[in-house]
Design a protein around this motif. Structure first.
Motif, PDB file in Angstrom:
ATOM      1  N   THR A  36       0.838  -1.206   0.000  1.00 59.64           N
ATOM      2  CA  THR A  36       0.000   0.000   0.000  1.00 59.64           C
ATOM      3  C   THR A  36       0.869   1.250   0.000  1.00 59.64           C
ATOM      4  OG1 THR A  36      -1.781  -1.162   1.133  1.00 59.64           O
ATOM      5  CG2 THR A  36      -1.803   1.239   1.265  1.00 59.64           C
ATOM      6  N   SER A  39       2.173   1.746  -3.434  1.00 65.79           N
ATOM      7  CA  SER A  39       1.143   2.284  -4.337  1.00 65.79           C
ATOM      8  C   SER A  39       0.877   3.759  -4.045  1.00 65.79           C
ATOM      9  CB  SER A  39      -0.145   1.462  -4.246  1.00 65.79           C
ATOM     10  OG  SER A  39      -0.719   1.564  -2.972  1.00 65.79           O
ATOM     11  N   TYR A  40       0.942   4.154  -2.779  1.00 66.84           N
ATOM     12  CA  TYR A  40       0.779   5.566  -2.417  1.00 66.84           C
ATOM     13  C   TYR A  40       1.911   6.398  -3.020  1.00 66.84           C
ATOM     14  CZ  TYR A  40      -2.227   8.357   0.659  1.00 66.84           C
ATOM     15  OH  TYR A  40      -3.179   9.194   1.160  1.00 66.84           O
ATOM     16  N   TYR A  43       1.404   6.731  -6.665  1.00 62.36           N
ATOM     17  CA  TYR A  43       0.320   7.691  -6.917  1.00 62.36           C
ATOM     18  C   TYR A  43       0.852   9.124  -6.818  1.00 62.36           C
ATOM     19  CZ  TYR A  43      -3.839  10.499  -6.319  1.00 62.36           C
ATOM     20  OH  TYR A  43      -4.793  11.474  -6.448  1.00 62.36           O
ATOM     21  N   THR A  57      -6.635  14.112  -5.033  1.00 62.70           N
ATOM     22  CA  THR A  57      -5.663  13.822  -3.983  1.00 62.70           C
ATOM     23  C   THR A  57      -6.162  14.309  -2.630  1.00 62.70           C
ATOM     24  OG1 THR A  57      -3.899  14.026  -5.613  1.00 62.70           O
ATOM     25  CG2 THR A  57      -3.256  14.133  -3.302  1.00 62.70           C
ATOM     26  N   HIS A  64      -8.701   8.955   3.814  1.00 60.99           N
ATOM     27  CA  HIS A  64      -7.751   8.221   4.654  1.00 60.99           C
ATOM     28  C   HIS A  64      -7.755   8.745   6.083  1.00 60.99           C
ATOM     29  CE1 HIS A  64      -5.320   6.469   1.092  1.00 60.99           C
ATOM     30  NE2 HIS A  64      -6.259   5.649   1.500  1.00 60.99           N
ATOM     31  N   THR A 117      -6.450   0.928   0.495  1.00 65.78           N
ATOM     32  CA  THR A 117      -5.818   0.500  -0.754  1.00 65.78           C
ATOM     33  C   THR A 117      -6.778   0.657  -1.931  1.00 65.78           C
ATOM     34  OG1 THR A 117      -4.474  -1.057   0.503  1.00 65.78           O
ATOM     35  CG2 THR A 117      -4.585  -1.389  -1.867  1.00 65.78           C
ATOM     36  N   ILE A 120      -6.827   4.253  -2.972  1.00 69.82           N
ATOM     37  CA  ILE A 120      -5.665   4.656  -3.765  1.00 69.82           C
ATOM     38  C   ILE A 120      -5.832   4.216  -5.213  1.00 69.82           C
ATOM     39  CG2 ILE A 120      -3.180   4.321  -4.090  1.00 69.82           C
ATOM     40  CD1 ILE A 120      -2.998   4.001  -1.021  1.00 69.82           C
TER      41      ILE A 120
END
Length: 188
Positions: A36, A39-40, A43, A57, A64, A117, A120
């Motif tokens: 995760t 992936s963040y 991103y 964003t 989150h 997740t 995202i």
């Protein structure tokens, strides 16, 4: 012979397969969160490169934050049962003589990870469409999020102090038995 259409049958099989693989990830907490985090980072690299989609964003960050607050909160909020006139209702223990009640989260760790997740991935997909690229002065969003985070966390920490709960533990308590001397007791 199955009476359901092949499309529904295939969808059911894929759903079961997806759930099976998802269930297999449950014990692997650190690798899940590492993926995760990666992936963040990917991103944010994408957002930096394409220079846009700041509202997406910002929405991701607010979501989150909402998940994090639910993760830190107890399932049964002690403030609901708190009344100045009487002390009835569930209370968290304040001393060693009181009953032990484990901390149960409003949002379990796995659901926290899974929802975060998915968010995202959805935000990443939103960056593929120009309709979600709403022009905005991004420093204002960053400042507003920092202020919102500070106020929200201050309130959450005050709540945790007032009702004396700590949402983090370091695992189960381990009890140490007697040392093994190798001698057999009770044989003659």
């Amino acid at each position: 012979m199955s009476t359901e259409p092949p499309v529904i049958s295939t969808r059911t099989k894929l759903t079961r397969l997806y759930q099976t693989w998802l269930d297999k990830t449950v014990p692997f907490v650190i690798p899940r969160w590492a993926a995760t985090l990666v992936s963040y980072v990917l991103y944010f690299i994408r957002i930096y490169i394409i220079q846009g989609w700041y509202v997406v964003t910002y929405a991701l960050a607010i979501y989150h934050l909402n998940l994090f607050i639910a993760f830190l909160s107890p399932k049964v909020d002690p403030s609901i049962y708190q009344d100045d006139s009487d002390d009835e209702g569930p209370q968290l223990p304040t001393g060693s003589a009181e009953e032990f009640r484990p901390f149960i989260r409003r949002l379990p760790e796995f659901k926290f990870w899974y929802s975060g997740t998915k968010a995202i991935v959805i935000a990443f997909i939103c960056t593929l469409f120009t309709a979600f690229n709403i022009p905005v002065f991004w420093p204002i969003l960053v400042m507003y999020f920092i202020i919102l985070f500070g106020v929200t966390m201050k309130r959450q920490i005050k709540h945790m102090i007032k009702y004396r709960y700590l949402p983090f533990t370091h695992g189960k308590t381990k009890y140490k038995g007697k040392d093994d001397t190798g001698k057999v007791i009770g044989s003659s």
